[in-house]
Scaffold this active site. Structure first.
Site, PDB file in Angstrom:
ATOM      1  N   HIS A  68       2.422  -6.886   5.514  1.00 23.58           N
ATOM      2  CA  HIS A  68       1.770  -5.613   5.832  1.00 23.58           C
ATOM      3  C   HIS A  68       1.585  -5.377   7.322  1.00 23.58           C
ATOM      4  CE1 HIS A  68      -0.736  -2.053   5.782  1.00 23.58           C
ATOM      5  NE2 HIS A  68      -1.705  -2.697   6.399  1.00 23.58           N
ATOM      6  N   ASN A 113       0.808  -1.218   0.000  1.00 25.56           N
ATOM      7  CA  ASN A 113       0.000   0.000   0.000  1.00 25.56           C
ATOM      8  C   ASN A 113       0.842   1.271   0.000  1.00 25.56           C
ATOM      9  OD1 ASN A 113       0.519  -1.002   2.777  1.00 25.56           O
ATOM     10  ND2 ASN A 113      -0.464   0.907   3.387  1.00 25.56           N
ATOM     11  N   HIS A 114       2.120   1.178   0.398  1.00 24.99           N
ATOM     12  CA  HIS A 114       2.996   2.348   0.372  1.00 24.99           C
ATOM     13  C   HIS A 114       3.857   2.404  -0.889  1.00 24.99           C
ATOM     14  CE1 HIS A 114       1.793   3.594   4.293  1.00 24.99           C
ATOM     15  NE2 HIS A 114       2.322   2.561   4.921  1.00 24.99           N
TER      16      HIS A 114
END
Length: 259
Positions: free
Chosen positions: A176, A68-69
């Protein structure tokens, strides 16, 4: 033959990257590792810089995965188009740079497919369905074995994808959440699975950051720019041993190091 695949948990901060560079080469030698996948999306704290991706590859990773980053450091955008060994989630919009699946050379001419997916539950609801994205990529049948890094928040979603792909890929691991899970197992049809690998970075921390900063957030304080915690580091990973004739995982075990 038996193929040893090492999956290394999210690298957090420059300290985590430094620890990876120091310890990964020896770990690979000691465990007889043939192929290594490292999640690197937090190496810059929030994102990954091209020089850090190169450092992870130079330390012994065959593939670097993201999450997600991915776009935390936009310098990575052009780099991804030219770096086939660095993958961003395949179920991101196809308009975005980079790729989420690749086939790489393994020992004895083995073709190893690596798939990077992102979860939608409490993480990225705008991503395409990771289950159907996996179906689409597996239809290509261009690899001898396939490995999956599923970057997701919900443990239920990570478990569900593992069971959904059981017998169709050789290993599925979650990334994550940065906390290693104790459920390393081989599913009934031969897929190795763990809900989360953990992380590589500061050990005395909350997910790699200074504990007081995370506590401040839960107490309702002003948001702060997160900083990596000081002190000793750890590396958390899982070693999957795969029978390349049957494409099934025959052993799976945690491999965790601390300073």
């Amino acid at each position: 033959m038996e193929l040893n695949v090492l999956a290394v948990g999210d690298v957090v901060s420059q300290a985590g990257l430094d620890f990876l560079e120091r310890r990964l080469p020896r770990l690979k030698r000691e465990k007889g590792v043939h192929f290594t996948v490292v999640n690197g999306e937090n190496a810059a704290g929030n994102g990954l810089l091209p020089r850090q991706a190169e450092a992870i590859l130079d330390s012994g990773a065959d593939v670097v995965t993201l999450g997600n980053h991915t776009w935390g450091k936009l310098q990575i955008a052009d780099y991804l188009d030219d770096a086939p060994c660095v993958l961003r989630p395949a179920n991101f919009s196809q308009r975005l740079p980079g790729r989420g699946y690749g086939v790489f050379d393994g020992p004895r001419g083995l073709r190893i497919g690596v798939m990077n997916l992102i979860g939608r539950v409490e993480l990225n609801p705008n991503a395409e369905n990771p289950f159907t994205t996996a179906d689409r990529l597996l239809e290509q049948k261009d690899a001898d074995i396939v490995l999956v890094d599923f970057h997701a928040e919900a443990t239920s979603e990570k478990l569900a994808l593992g069971w959904y792909l059981d017998g169709r890929v050789s290993a599925v691991w979650g990334t994550h959440t940065h906390v290693p899970t104790a459920d390393v197992k081989i599913l009934p049809k031969g897929t190795g699975h763990v809900t989360d690998l953990g992380m590589t970075g500061p050990a005395n921390s909350i997910l790699g950051i200074r504990p007081e900063q995370s506590i401040n957030l839960f107490l309702g304080g002003l948001p702060q720019r997160y900083e990596a915690a000081p002190g000793r580091c750890k590396l958390e990973s899982v070693l999957f041993t795969i029978d390349t004739n049957t494409k099934q995982c025959i052993r799976a075990q945690r491999v965790d190091l601390q300073e």
